[in-house]
Design a protein around this motif. Structure first.
Motif, PDB file in Angstrom:
ATOM      1  N   GLN A  68       6.754 -11.581  -6.252  1.00 12.68           N
ATOM      2  CA  GLN A  68       7.144 -10.215  -6.593  1.00 12.68           C
ATOM      3  C   GLN A  68       6.349  -9.747  -7.804  1.00 12.68           C
ATOM      4  OE1 GLN A  68      11.207  -9.712  -8.069  1.00 12.68           O
ATOM      5  NE2 GLN A  68      11.502  -8.066  -6.599  1.00 12.68           N
ATOM      6  N   GLN A  69       5.857  -8.515  -7.740  1.00 13.33           N
ATOM      7  CA  GLN A  69       5.097  -7.929  -8.842  1.00 13.33           C
ATOM      8  C   GLN A  69       5.734  -6.599  -9.238  1.00 13.33           C
ATOM      9  OE1 GLN A  69       2.274  -9.399 -10.368  1.00 13.33           O
ATOM     10  NE2 GLN A  69       2.667  -7.850 -11.915  1.00 13.33           N
ATOM     11  N   ILE A  70       5.959  -6.432 -10.547  1.00 15.14           N
ATOM     12  CA  ILE A  70       6.576  -5.207 -11.055  1.00 15.14           C
ATOM     13  C   ILE A  70       5.740  -4.689 -12.219  1.00 15.14           C
ATOM     14  CG2 ILE A  70       8.650  -4.179 -12.080  1.00 15.14           C
ATOM     15  CD1 ILE A  70      10.259  -6.428 -10.810  1.00 15.14           C
ATOM     16  N   LEU A 283      15.235   6.596  -8.882  1.00 15.18           N
ATOM     17  CA  LEU A 283      15.267   7.029  -7.484  1.00 15.18           C
ATOM     18  C   LEU A 283      13.843   7.095  -6.959  1.00 15.18           C
ATOM     19  CD1 LEU A 283      16.952   8.260  -5.080  1.00 15.18           C
ATOM     20  CD2 LEU A 283      16.438  10.503  -6.077  1.00 15.18           C
ATOM     21  N   GLY A 284      13.611   6.552  -5.750  1.00 18.11           N
ATOM     22  CA  GLY A 284      12.271   6.610  -5.194  1.00 18.11           C
ATOM     23  C   GLY A 284      12.178   6.036  -3.798  1.00 18.11           C
ATOM     24  N   PRO A 285      11.002   6.165  -3.158  1.00 16.58           N
ATOM     25  CA  PRO A 285      10.805   5.713  -1.776  1.00 16.58           C
ATOM     26  C   PRO A 285      10.413   4.241  -1.691  1.00 16.58           C
ATOM     27  CG  PRO A 285       8.853   6.846  -2.542  1.00 16.58           C
ATOM     28  CD  PRO A 285       9.848   6.925  -3.674  1.00 16.58           C
ATOM     29  N   ILE A 286      10.607   3.659  -0.514  1.00 19.87           N
ATOM     30  CA  ILE A 286      10.201   2.292  -0.226  1.00 19.87           C
ATOM     31  C   ILE A 286       9.588   2.238   1.169  1.00 19.87           C
ATOM     32  CG2 ILE A 286      12.522   1.709   0.613  1.00 19.87           C
ATOM     33  CD1 ILE A 286      12.009  -1.170  -0.295  1.00 19.87           C
ATOM     34  N   VAL A 287       8.553   1.396   1.331  1.00 23.41           N
ATOM     35  CA  VAL A 287       7.934   1.139   2.628  1.00 23.41           C
ATOM     36  C   VAL A 287       7.948  -0.368   2.851  1.00 23.41           C
ATOM     37  CG1 VAL A 287       5.856   1.328   4.039  1.00 23.41           C
ATOM     38  CG2 VAL A 287       6.453   3.170   2.460  1.00 23.41           C
ATOM     39  N   THR A 288       8.372  -0.816   4.032  1.00 22.23           N
ATOM     40  CA  THR A 288       8.436  -2.240   4.355  1.00 22.23           C
ATOM     41  C   THR A 288       7.599  -2.537   5.593  1.00 22.23           C
ATOM     42  OG1 THR A 288      10.373  -2.081   5.808  1.00 22.23           O
ATOM     43  CG2 THR A 288      10.788  -2.302   3.437  1.00 22.23           C
ATOM     44  N   TYR A 289       7.243  -3.824   5.757  1.00 23.37           N
ATOM     45  CA  TYR A 289       6.508  -4.251   6.954  1.00 23.37           C
ATOM     46  C   TYR A 289       6.868  -5.693   7.259  1.00 23.37           C
ATOM     47  CZ  TYR A 289       2.781  -5.308  10.243  1.00 23.37           C
ATOM     48  OH  TYR A 289       2.084  -5.683  11.367  1.00 23.37           O
ATOM     49  N   SER A 320       6.863   3.295 -12.149  1.00 22.69           N
ATOM     50  CA  SER A 320       7.646   2.065 -12.035  1.00 22.69           C
ATOM     51  C   SER A 320       7.460   1.582 -10.603  1.00 22.69           C
ATOM     52  CB  SER A 320       9.119   2.340 -12.338  1.00 22.69           C
ATOM     53  OG  SER A 320       9.865   1.152 -12.330  1.00 22.69           O
ATOM     54  N   VAL A 321       6.626   0.557 -10.427  1.00 27.14           N
ATOM     55  CA  VAL A 321       6.198   0.126  -9.103  1.00 27.14           C
ATOM     56  C   VAL A 321       6.583  -1.329  -8.887  1.00 27.14           C
ATOM     57  CG1 VAL A 321       4.232  -0.110  -7.536  1.00 27.14           C
ATOM     58  CG2 VAL A 321       4.255   1.735  -9.230  1.00 27.14           C
ATOM     59  N   MET A 322       7.018  -1.648  -7.655  1.00 27.44           N
ATOM     60  CA  MET A 322       7.391  -3.010  -7.316  1.00 27.44           C
ATOM     61  C   MET A 322       6.856  -3.353  -5.940  1.00 27.44           C
ATOM     62  SD  MET A 322      11.260  -4.479  -6.856  1.00 27.44           S
ATOM     63  CE  MET A 322      11.650  -5.613  -5.540  1.00 27.44           C
ATOM     64  N   ALA A 323       6.189  -4.505  -5.811  1.00 27.32           N
ATOM     65  CA  ALA A 323       5.691  -4.999  -4.533  1.00 27.32           C
ATOM     66  C   ALA A 323       6.214  -6.416  -4.312  1.00 27.32           C
ATOM     67  CB  ALA A 323       4.166  -4.983  -4.501  1.00 27.32           C
ATOM     68  N   THR A 324       6.589  -6.730  -3.070  1.00 24.22           N
ATOM     69  CA  THR A 324       7.186  -8.029  -2.745  1.00 24.22           C
ATOM     70  C   THR A 324       6.596  -8.562  -1.450  1.00 24.22           C
ATOM     71  OG1 THR A 324       9.274  -7.402  -3.802  1.00 24.22           O
ATOM     72  CG2 THR A 324       9.344  -9.245  -2.273  1.00 24.22           C
ATOM     73  N   ALA A 325       6.329  -9.865  -1.404  1.00 23.33           N
ATOM     74  CA  ALA A 325       5.912 -10.557  -0.188  1.00 23.33           C
ATOM     75  C   ALA A 325       6.756 -11.810  -0.045  1.00 23.33           C
ATOM     76  CB  ALA A 325       4.435 -10.921  -0.234  1.00 23.33           C
TER      77      ALA A 325
END
Length: 329
Positions: A68-70, A283-289, A320-325
């Protein structure tokens, strides 16, 4: 693509069930930090603890690893006094990059409950600029730090399937003050306290429309920082997410999170600031795959943008960004 409610009805050894397990590292990924009290930098970041299937613990033993990266870039207004480095500052600007590596082990079930445990190893880089108001009037100083952050440990997660479409998970977690801390530094890679975090997570599926709703609520109880005699008040956190999933593995949705302080901080510095009590809303959007690698290992990825929309005595962040794998074995 099969939904998790239908998969749970299949035998535990079903390969499709393992697909759903990849998303369950969300249970152990409730570890992000920022927006607490001392220094306006603490443990929870509003909107980061909720992930797809966060309320589900699978009935089959499996090991899940996640990365996870924030990144946060925020500030507390120049006229607002902030407790930091054992004193107060008039305005704080902070940049934080967090990398969290998590391993979650699902043990299996008993009596209708399924159990798991996890550990997160975080690495933090932070840069803080503050106008110190007590030691150097009007003097702006910048400090940075980069090192391992405090360990986040999840001794137990207990999940229960209320129905094919409703699931709940209870967990107890804690932070250990294993990072480096200097009370005279503006930037630190530790909070220098123990933090205990009971949480409850819930997941609701609406298979007919490909919809999913997730929520995580928790309390955070801090011990006193022995270096500064600063006692953070308990925090209440709530993150919710609505997600629409498509047959090609893509999902889109909206995340909302809040951090609410329950009472006033205490200690010599906190008392001068009338308890430094605050709150935050993001509050914000999320995209998953979701996909499968090597023919059998499920991989789940997501990215979200969750800026602060309202903040009092907290680090208000626009980017404020978060990415997860997440990968299951």
């Amino acid at each position: 693509m099969n939904t998790l409610p239908s998969l749970l009805a299949k035998p535990p050894k079903s390969p499709q069930l393992v697909w759903s397990m990849a998303l369950l590292a969300a249970i152990a990924l409730q570890a992000p930090f920022a927006h607490a009290t001392e220094g306006a930098l603490g443990r929870p970041i509003a909107g980061t603890s909720v992930l797809p299937n966060v309320g589900v613990v699978p009935p089959e033993p499996v090991t899940i690893v996640s990365l996870q990266q924030i990144y946060i870039d925020g500030s507390v207004g120049g006229s607002r006094q902030v407790p930091i480095a054992g004193t107060t500052a008039v305005g704080v600007d902070g940049k934080i990059a967090l990398t969290l590596a998590t391993m979650l082990k699902v043990w299996g079930g008993k009596g209708g409950w399924d159990f798991a445990s996890g550990i997160t190893l975080p690495y933090a880089w932070t840069e803080v600029t503050a106008n110190l108001s007590s030691r150097y009037v009007g003097a702006s100083q910048t400090d940075s730090a980069s090192n391992l952050f405090d360990l986040y440990i999840t001794p137990v997660v207990a999940g229960y399937h209320l129905s094919q479409t409703d699931h709940v998970a209870l967990s107890f977690n804690f932070w250990a003050p294993t990072g480096r801390y200097d009370k005279n530094s503006l930037a630190n890679t530790s909070l220098n306290n123990w933090t205990f975090v009971p949480q409850v997570a819930y997941t609701k599926y609406v298979p007919k429309y490909g919809l999913e709703f997730d929520a995580v609520a928790g309390l955070q109880f801090y011990t006193r920082n022995p270096a500064t005699d600063y006692q953070n008040a308990p925090l209440f956190t709530l993150d919710v997410m609505g997600l629409k999933k498509f047959a090609n593995g893509v999902g889109v949705g909206l995340v909302m999170g809040t951090v609410q302080q329950l009472g006033k901080d205490s200690g010599p510095t906190a008392d001068r600031l009338d308890g430094f009590e605050g709150h935050d809303l993001s509050l914000g959007p999320i995209v998953t795959y979701d996909t499968v690698v090597a023919g059998k290992r499920p991989l789940s990825a997501s990215v979200r943008w969750i800026p602060s929309v309202a903040s009092t005595r907290r680090l208000k962040s626009t980017p404020s960004v978060m990415a997860t794998a997440t990968l299951a074995f």
